[in-house]
Design an enzyme around this catalytic site. Structure first.
Site, short mmCIF file in Angstrom:
data_model
loop_
_atom_site.label_atom_id
_atom_site.label_comp_id
_atom_site.label_asym_id
_atom_site.label_seq_id
_atom_site.Cartn_x
_atom_site.Cartn_y
_atom_site.Cartn_z
N THR A 159 0.53 4.28 -2.67
CA THR A 159 0.30 5.70 -2.38
C THR A 159 1.34 6.58 -3.06
O THR A 159 1.04 7.69 -3.48
CB THR A 159 0.29 5.98 -0.87
OG1 THR A 159 1.57 5.66 -0.29
CG2 THR A 159 -0.79 5.18 -0.16
N LEU B 27 0.84 -1.20 0.00
CA LEU B 27 0.00 0.00 0.00
C LEU B 27 0.87 1.25 0.00
O LEU B 27 0.54 2.25 -0.65
CB LEU B 27 -0.93 0.00 1.21
CG LEU B 27 -1.83 1.25 1.32
CD1 LEU B 27 -2.78 1.33 0.14
CD2 LEU B 27 -2.62 1.23 2.62
N TYR B 28 1.99 1.21 0.73
CA TYR B 28 2.91 2.35 0.72
C TYR B 28 3.33 2.66 -0.71
O TYR B 28 3.29 3.82 -1.16
CB TYR B 28 4.14 2.04 1.57
CG TYR B 28 5.25 3.05 1.42
CD1 TYR B 28 5.12 4.34 1.93
CD2 TYR B 28 6.43 2.72 0.74
CE1 TYR B 28 6.13 5.28 1.78
CE2 TYR B 28 7.44 3.65 0.59
CZ TYR B 28 7.29 4.92 1.10
OH TYR B 28 8.30 5.84 0.95
N ALA B 29 3.73 1.62 -1.46
CA ALA B 29 4.13 1.81 -2.86
C ALA B 29 2.98 2.37 -3.69
O ALA B 29 3.17 3.26 -4.53
CB ALA B 29 4.61 0.49 -3.44
#
Length: 460
Positions: free
Chosen positions: A266, A262-264
């Site tokens: 965003t 999810l970090y990637a």
């Protein structure tokens, strides 16, 4: 009694009854109207109470980032622009505005005036110091959340304050505060480094990533597009956008549509949002894809940092291997090299072309890799730390989780070299030596670090 008198009396009685009936109807209408007014007043009071509660209390959630946002929002609303207090030391007061202007004013001819978000963070603090050292105006912005030990962020803040860099404490989603800063200072540039970091933490607290990396970024762009003049913006994307890409080394033209976390996702969303604001509003935007940054004053959630801590305390460390039992490798990039890349991007950023929220011409849109170009297996990193710390690590080899992370990263930085001369110069051994020296000094650990014996490493 005469008939005429009887008739008059009858008429009088009927008239009184009719008037009484009218009075009852009127009273009922008044009562109903009063009830409506009372109901509306009660509803209004209830809404005000709900608003006050929402402002002054964090949500009933275990989300640390969300709670931090609400606390900072409460601080701003209660002591800042909307306060009835005339204190000049509060946000928006005369003394506060003076500090903001002084910090933002360049000390050299034609110097930049830069708003650095995430200034109390790892990369943000180093970039702020580098810009200030060469005479640029720097104003920091940070929410000091507790994703990792806030005392480390406060210590970085003290370093910046010694160099006359003021950090405004606030949240990216606080639009009035950001607009106030742009009312006070006509920033030439924004270096946007504030973000919710960490790949694994995104699985536990996804909302904080959306709030910071997407909503916060959009809010900053909204304020920037309306500013006059519009600033040029350099911002931190991430090498994680390459996700499941298998081409090697990673180049800017490779696909980035398969994020592994999810970090990637965003960060990839941030790149698309940047394209949109560039296209519609004429904002000059440069995205920088950082590759595993390390060094002094680093982040405690990074492997090299907590490996050092655990090795010194005799704790076991987990070393990942791929599902096919290969070593995991990272393109570890020393902080000084990243800072040079950030400054180079700022210096070559062209002016935004919008005005009053409207695009007036084609604006610059760029994205670059900033890495070391030399992937190193994590096992090798541990071996270097063992040598520097004079202690053997208790290693626990485990398979890397299938979801969330990638087995290797490798940066191609030829585009950054071509456009602004980016060239990393610090190898992992030299960089870790500098980190360990800082670590034992900062935490007051008895020095067991081996002295530098290689002139080549010392000058690397």
């Amino acid at each position: 009694m005469p008939l005429s008198a009887t008739a008059d009396t009858s008429k009088t009685v009927k008239l009184e009854r009719y008037n009484s009936y009218l009075r009852k109807i009127h009273s009922t209408k008044v009562l109903n109207a009063s009830s409506k007014v009372l109901f509306r007043a009660t509803l209004l009071v209830a809404l005000v109470l709900v608003l006050i509660f929402a402002i002054n209390y964090p949500p009933l959630s275990d989300s640390r980032a969300a709670a931090a946002h609400h606390l900072h929002r409460r601080s701003f609303l209660s002591t800042g622009l909307f306060s009835s207090s005339s204190s000049s030391s509060s946000i928006g007061g005369a003394a506060w505005e003076k500090r903001v202007r002084q910090s933002s004013t360049a000390k050299r001819p034609h110097g930049l005036s830069v708003l650095v978000t995430g200034a109390a963070g790892f990369v943000g603090s180093h970039c702020s110091l580098a810009l200030r050292k060469r005479g640029d105006g720097v104003l920091g912005f940070d929410n000091f959340n507790d994703y990792y030990d806030p005392s480390l962020k406060r210590a970085r803040q003290e370093l910046l304050e010694k160099q006359q860099v003021f950090i405004v404490e606030g949240d990216l989603n606080d639009g009035p505060l950001l607009r106030k800063l742009f009312d006070v200072v006509p920033f030439t540039h924004i270096l946007h480094l504030a973000a919710q970091a960490g790949v694994r933490y995104a699985m536990k607290n996804p909302q904080s990533y959306i709030a910071s990396n997407i909503a916060g970024f959009v809010n900053l762009l909204e304020v920037a597009k309306a500013a006059n003049p519009q600033p040029a913006i350099v911002w931190a994307s991430s090498s994680s956008v390459y996700g499941l890409n298998t081409e090697n080394p990673f180049s800017e033209e490779h696909r980035t549509d398969q994020p592994a976390s999810l970090y990637a996702a965003t960060k990839k969303a941030g790149e698309e949002i940047a394209h949109t604001y560039n296209h519609i509003y004429g904002l000059s935007l440069t995205g920088l894809r950082f590759f595993t940054v390390y060094g002094p004053w680093g982040r405690p959630d990074m492997a090299y940092f907590f490996f050092t801590k655990d090795i010194l305390h005799g704790k076991s460390i987990d070393i990942y291997r791929t599902q096919d039992n290969q070593e995991v490798a990272r393109d570890f990039t020393y902080i000084d090299d990243i800072v040079k890349g950030c400054v180079g991007a700022l210096d070559t950023a062209e002016k935004s072309t919008g005005s009053g929220g409207k695009k007036r011409g084609q604006a610059q849109l760029r994205v670059y890799n900033l890495g070391n170009t030399s992937p190193v297996p994590v096992g090798r990193l541990v071996s270097i730390l063992e040598g520097l710390l004079g202690t053997k690590a208790k290693k626990h080899l485990i398979k890397m989780p299938r979801n969330g992370d990638v087995p290797y990263t490798h940066a191609n930085v030829s585009l950054a070299y071509k456009d602004f001369g980016y060239k990393p110069t610090t190898d992992l051994a030299a960089g870790l030596r500098k980190f360990v020296k800082w670590y034992v000094g900062y935490y007051g650990i008895q020095p067991r670090v081996k002295k530098e014996t290689s002139h080549a490493e010392d000058s690397a």
